[in-house]
Design a protein around this motif. Structure first.
Motif, short mmCIF file in Angstrom:
data_model
loop_
_atom_site.label_atom_id
_atom_site.label_comp_id
_atom_site.label_asym_id
_atom_site.label_seq_id
_atom_site.Cartn_x
_atom_site.Cartn_y
_atom_site.Cartn_z
N PHE A 167 0.79 -1.21 -0.13
CA PHE A 167 -0.14 -0.08 -0.02
C PHE A 167 0.93 1.17 0.08
O PHE A 167 0.58 2.20 -0.57
CB PHE A 167 -0.98 0.18 1.26
CG PHE A 167 -1.56 1.11 1.37
CD1 PHE A 167 -2.67 1.62 0.51
CD2 PHE A 167 -1.10 2.11 2.54
CE1 PHE A 167 -3.43 2.75 0.72
CE2 PHE A 167 -1.97 3.60 2.50
CZ PHE A 167 -3.16 3.78 1.69
N ASP A 168 1.93 1.37 0.92
CA ASP A 168 2.84 2.42 0.80
C ASP A 168 3.47 2.78 -0.41
O ASP A 168 3.58 3.78 -0.92
CB ASP A 168 3.71 2.35 2.13
CG ASP A 168 3.24 2.39 3.47
OD1 ASP A 168 2.01 2.91 3.65
OD2 ASP A 168 3.55 1.54 4.48
N ALA A 170 2.19 1.60 -3.27
CA ALA A 170 1.22 2.19 -4.29
C ALA A 170 0.97 3.73 -4.08
O ALA A 170 0.94 4.50 -4.93
CB ALA A 170 0.20 1.27 -4.12
N LYS A 171 0.95 4.11 -2.59
CA LYS A 171 0.71 5.38 -2.46
C LYS A 171 1.48 6.24 -3.02
O LYS A 171 1.47 7.51 -3.49
CB LYS A 171 0.49 5.55 -0.94
CG LYS A 171 -0.10 7.01 -0.48
CD LYS A 171 -0.39 6.82 1.11
CE LYS A 171 -0.63 8.42 1.66
NZ LYS A 171 -0.77 8.34 2.94
N LEU A 176 -2.77 6.48 -6.63
CA LEU A 176 -4.21 6.13 -5.86
C LEU A 176 -4.91 7.35 -5.34
O LEU A 176 -4.28 8.15 -4.97
CB LEU A 176 -3.63 5.43 -4.67
CG LEU A 176 -2.88 4.09 -4.85
CD1 LEU A 176 -2.63 3.26 -3.60
CD2 LEU A 176 -3.96 3.18 -5.67
N HIS A 178 -7.77 8.40 -2.70
CA HIS A 178 -8.39 8.38 -1.16
C HIS A 178 -7.26 7.27 -0.54
O HIS A 178 -7.65 6.23 0.00
CB HIS A 178 -9.69 7.28 -1.19
CG HIS A 178 -10.69 8.22 -2.30
ND1 HIS A 178 -11.06 9.54 -1.59
CD2 HIS A 178 -11.46 7.72 -3.38
CE1 HIS A 178 -12.06 9.80 -2.83
NE2 HIS A 178 -12.16 8.61 -3.84
N ASP A 179 -6.17 7.82 -1.00
CA ASP A 179 -5.23 6.95 -0.16
C ASP A 179 -4.56 7.16 1.21
O ASP A 179 -3.77 6.67 1.80
CB ASP A 179 -3.62 7.04 -1.20
CG ASP A 179 -3.25 8.49 -1.29
OD1 ASP A 179 -3.99 9.58 -0.41
OD2 ASP A 179 -2.26 8.95 -1.75
N ASP A 180 -5.66 7.87 2.05
CA ASP A 180 -5.30 8.27 3.25
C ASP A 180 -5.75 7.18 4.28
O ASP A 180 -5.57 7.02 5.46
CB ASP A 180 -5.91 9.58 3.59
CG ASP A 180 -7.73 9.55 3.29
OD1 ASP A 180 -8.14 8.61 2.39
OD2 ASP A 180 -8.30 10.48 3.67
N PRO A 182 -5.30 3.12 4.77
CA PRO A 182 -4.61 1.86 4.51
C PRO A 182 -5.74 0.74 4.65
O PRO A 182 -6.67 1.00 5.38
CB PRO A 182 -3.65 1.67 5.52
CG PRO A 182 -3.90 2.54 6.70
CD PRO A 182 -4.97 3.90 6.05
N TYR A 189 -9.29 0.74 -4.53
CA TYR A 189 -9.11 2.27 -4.62
C TYR A 189 -8.93 2.88 -6.08
O TYR A 189 -8.70 2.00 -7.02
CB TYR A 189 -7.38 2.35 -4.15
CG TYR A 189 -7.28 2.11 -2.67
CD1 TYR A 189 -7.34 3.09 -1.54
CD2 TYR A 189 -7.01 0.83 -2.31
CE1 TYR A 189 -7.08 2.88 -0.44
CE2 TYR A 189 -6.79 0.46 -1.12
CZ TYR A 189 -6.86 1.48 -0.01
OH TYR A 189 -6.64 1.23 1.39
N THR A 192 -6.22 8.38 -9.47
CA THR A 192 -6.47 9.65 -9.74
C THR A 192 -6.69 10.30 -11.11
O THR A 192 -7.57 11.35 -11.33
CB THR A 192 -5.09 10.44 -9.18
OG1 THR A 192 -4.02 9.84 -10.08
CG2 THR A 192 -4.76 10.07 -7.79
#
Length: 277
Positions: A167-168, A170-171, A176, A178-180, A182, A189, A192
């Motif tokens: 996840f980190d 990909a963020k 991504l 709504h990557d706030d 996890p 997700y 953008t």
């Protein structure tokens, strides 16, 4: 001594000249003198007659000018004077010369210049019409831009996103939305960039990025929504499945999964990693 005596004496002197061989006849001198006198009297009478005729012509000319209309002058014709015969007797000088009287010359009025025709303006020229040929048809071709190449969802992922990425990671790509939050399980997700090519990405806490759900994207073999089963089989010889679900493995260890609708074409498809959710 009068002129007659002088003439007679001169004639006698001539006739008495010794150089004359023929002696004159008796009475010749008197006859010659008498003839000379007659000629002189005749000349005098003719001169007087010419003067009278000249005066008469002048009077007639004056009357003619007076009878003309006012403002019009005409020159009187010159009088006709008959020639006066003259006879010169040898040994005598010329007779008296009669000079005709002079009269003032009448100048005719100046002839007026011919009347000029009334000034007329030149005829108007017809307008010059310049006919230009029509412009040639435009030969410019409408340049149609080729359709942009479809986005590709390859066997390892889409863009900077890869199968198995945490996840980190990909963020960190910034792709991504709504990557706030996890994932605490399998969470989808959106991207953008929107959903035109990829509808969503599924991430799990253990497997990371495990599923790409495609919309407009296609495989490197140009398979995607709308492809037929025959096209699937031609692109992937190891294609398996029936009843509407078909699968083929990828070199990354994942697989493509295709859902075929009743029309015999692909209606949706995914790139799935292992293990999946």
């Amino acid at each position: 001594m009068n002129p007659d005596d002088e003439l007679g004496a001169e004639l006698r002197r001539l006739f008495d000249d010794e150089r004359l061989d023929i002696p004159p006849a008796a009475g010749a001198g008197n006859a010659i003198v008498a003839g000379a006198r007659r000629r002189r009297r005749r000349r005098t009478a003719l001169a007087a007659s010419a003067g009278v005729l000249t005066a008469a012509a002048l009077v007639a000319g004056g009357l003619t000018v007076a009878r003309q209309e006012p403002g019009t002058q005409q020159a009187a014709p010159p009088p006709v004077v008959p020639p006066v015969p003259t006879t010169t007797v040898p040994g005598t000088g010329p007779g008296p010369v009669v000079v005709p009287p002079s009269f003032p010359e009448v100048t005719p009025p100046p002839t007026p210049p011919p009347a000029l025709p009334p000034a007329t303006s030149p005829p108007a020229r017809p307008p010059v019409i310049t006919t230009r040929p029509p412009p040639p048809p435009s030969t410019s071709r409408t340049t149609s831009r080729p359709a942009p190449a479809p986005a590709v969802l390859g066997p390892v992922g889409y863009g900077k996103l890869r199968l198995g990425m945490s996840f980190d990671e990909a963020k960190a790509t910034g792709m991504l939305a709504h990557d706030d939050t996890p994932p605490t399980g399998c969470v989808t997700y959106p991207l953008t960039e929107g959903t035109a090519n990829i509808a969503s990405v599924t991430i799990s806490p253990d497997g990371g990025v495990v599923v790409f759900t495609a919309t407009g994207a296609r495989t490197p073999e140009n398979i995607g929504t709308g492809s037929t089963v025959a096209e699937l089989q031609a692109a992937y010889p190891d294609l398996t499945g029936d009843g509407g679900d078909y699968r083929t493995t990828t070199r990354s260890g994942g697989e493509y999964r295709f859902s075929v609708g009743s029309g015999g074409t692909v209606v949706n498809w995914e790139l799935v990693g292992s293990p999946d959710c």
